[in-house]
Design an enzyme around this catalytic site. Structure first.
Site, PDB file in Angstrom:
ATOM      1  N   GLU A 163      14.986  -2.530   7.391  1.00 11.65           N
ATOM      2  CA  GLU A 163      14.177  -3.639   6.890  1.00 11.65           C
ATOM      3  C   GLU A 163      13.959  -4.712   7.954  1.00 11.65           C
ATOM      4  O   GLU A 163      14.905  -5.377   8.369  1.00 11.65           O
ATOM      5  CB  GLU A 163      14.863  -4.271   5.675  1.00 11.65           C
ATOM      6  CG  GLU A 163      14.081  -5.424   5.084  1.00 11.65           C
ATOM      7  CD  GLU A 163      14.784  -6.078   3.913  1.00 11.65           C
ATOM      8  OE1 GLU A 163      14.140  -6.861   3.210  1.00 11.65           O
ATOM      9  OE2 GLU A 163      15.991  -5.800   3.705  1.00 11.65           O
ATOM     10  N   GLU A 216      12.474  -9.039  -5.331  1.00 11.87           N
ATOM     11  CA  GLU A 216      13.552  -9.733  -4.632  1.00 11.87           C
ATOM     12  C   GLU A 216      13.107 -11.166  -4.335  1.00 11.87           C
ATOM     13  O   GLU A 216      12.948 -11.568  -3.190  1.00 11.87           O
ATOM     14  CB  GLU A 216      13.927  -9.001  -3.344  1.00 11.87           C
ATOM     15  CG  GLU A 216      15.243  -9.508  -2.756  1.00 11.87           C
ATOM     16  CD  GLU A 216      15.593  -8.853  -1.435  1.00 11.87           C
ATOM     17  OE1 GLU A 216      16.708  -8.315  -1.315  1.00 11.87           O
ATOM     18  OE2 GLU A 216      14.750  -8.893  -0.514  1.00 11.87           O
TER      19      GLU A 216
END
Length: 258
Positions: A143, A240
């Site tokens: 990520e 998120e």
């Protein structure tokens, strides 16, 4: 059809962690993800998933000493044994919870090492992780994260991640593309997600600024959701974000997707 997963490390924080599963299901989510499952026995988590008819979609590899500011150890020379122990622990939880994707936070760029040492350590660690996870039919993710929220983070852009994947040389590694982080670093969201759809293994969302729920900032999520829905991507979209008030008060954006 878009499938949204509630990130229980960010949403429903007004409730105890184990109560968040029920709250997510009540709001219409079919999947949940969370950063680190390791502080709770896997059978307890499995029971919560089963009781609430939820799929576990994602968790991270252990990321070092989080309280001390570490955000992953994959790029740090000398921590290879600890990294491999973390892979084994993450796999154990994934097996028991039925999860097929694990994200690796690569960490902050360490001091005292050459760029070549850091890169070689990261590539070797990711190659080991990708191979170990492939044997379990689990996809490894990396990520890119913006350097405003986490100063010094080693992986900060899509093209950097793509080059890293090429260097690892495994077919079992893709990008966890967080729209909030990449809006802050790059923009060009729809073009990037369309051009590199085959290299994206998981999506996450939050608006910018403030990392709030969709519709609270500058990102045109109605447009982006249409782009995602028409793209080859068929995985989960992880929520998120940090609700501006409470999760349930700000969940109206989700009504049309329940």
């Amino acid at each position: 059809m878009l499938r949204f997963s509630a990130n229980l490390s960010m949403l429903f924080l007004e409730y105890d962690f184990l109560d968040r599963f029920e709250k997510a299901a009540a709001c219409g989510f079919k999947g949940v993800e969370f950063m680190f499952p390791y502080g709770i026995e896997s059978d307890v988590l499995k029971k919560k998933l089963t009781e609430n008819h939820l799929e576990h979609t994602l968790h991270n590899l252990p990321a070092g000493d989080w309280a001390a500011g570490e955000r992953g150890i994959a790029c740090i020379p000398g921590r290879e044994a600890e990294f491999r122990e973390g892979i084994a622990e993450a796999i154990r939880y994934a097996r028991e919870l039925g999860n097929k994707k694990i994200n690796c936070l690569v960490g902050k760029t360490p001091q005292g090492y050459s760029p070549e040492q850091i890169h070689n350590t990261l590539v070797d660690n990711l190659r080991y992780a990708a191979d170990a996870l492939e044997k379990e039919n689990i996809l490894l993710l990396i990520e890119p994260i913006n350097h405003f929220d986490i100063p010094g983070f080693h992986l900060t852009g899509t093209h950097q991640a793509l080059a890293l994947i090429d260097d690892v040389g495994s077919g079992n590694i893709k990008i966890q593309y967080d729209i909030y982080h990449m809006q802050r670093m790059e923009g060009e969201l729809s073009q990037t997600m369309t051009s590199f759809a085959d290299s994206i293994g998981h999506l996450q969302i939050a608006d910018n600024p403030r990392r709030g729920e969709p519709g609270t900032g500058e990102i045109n999520y109605e447009y982006l959701f249409n782009v995602i829905d028409k793209s080859p991507y068929d995985g989960w979209v992880g929520c998120e974000y940090k609700p501006l008030t409470t999760t349930e008060a700000g969940i109206g954006w989700f009504n049309r997707y329940r």
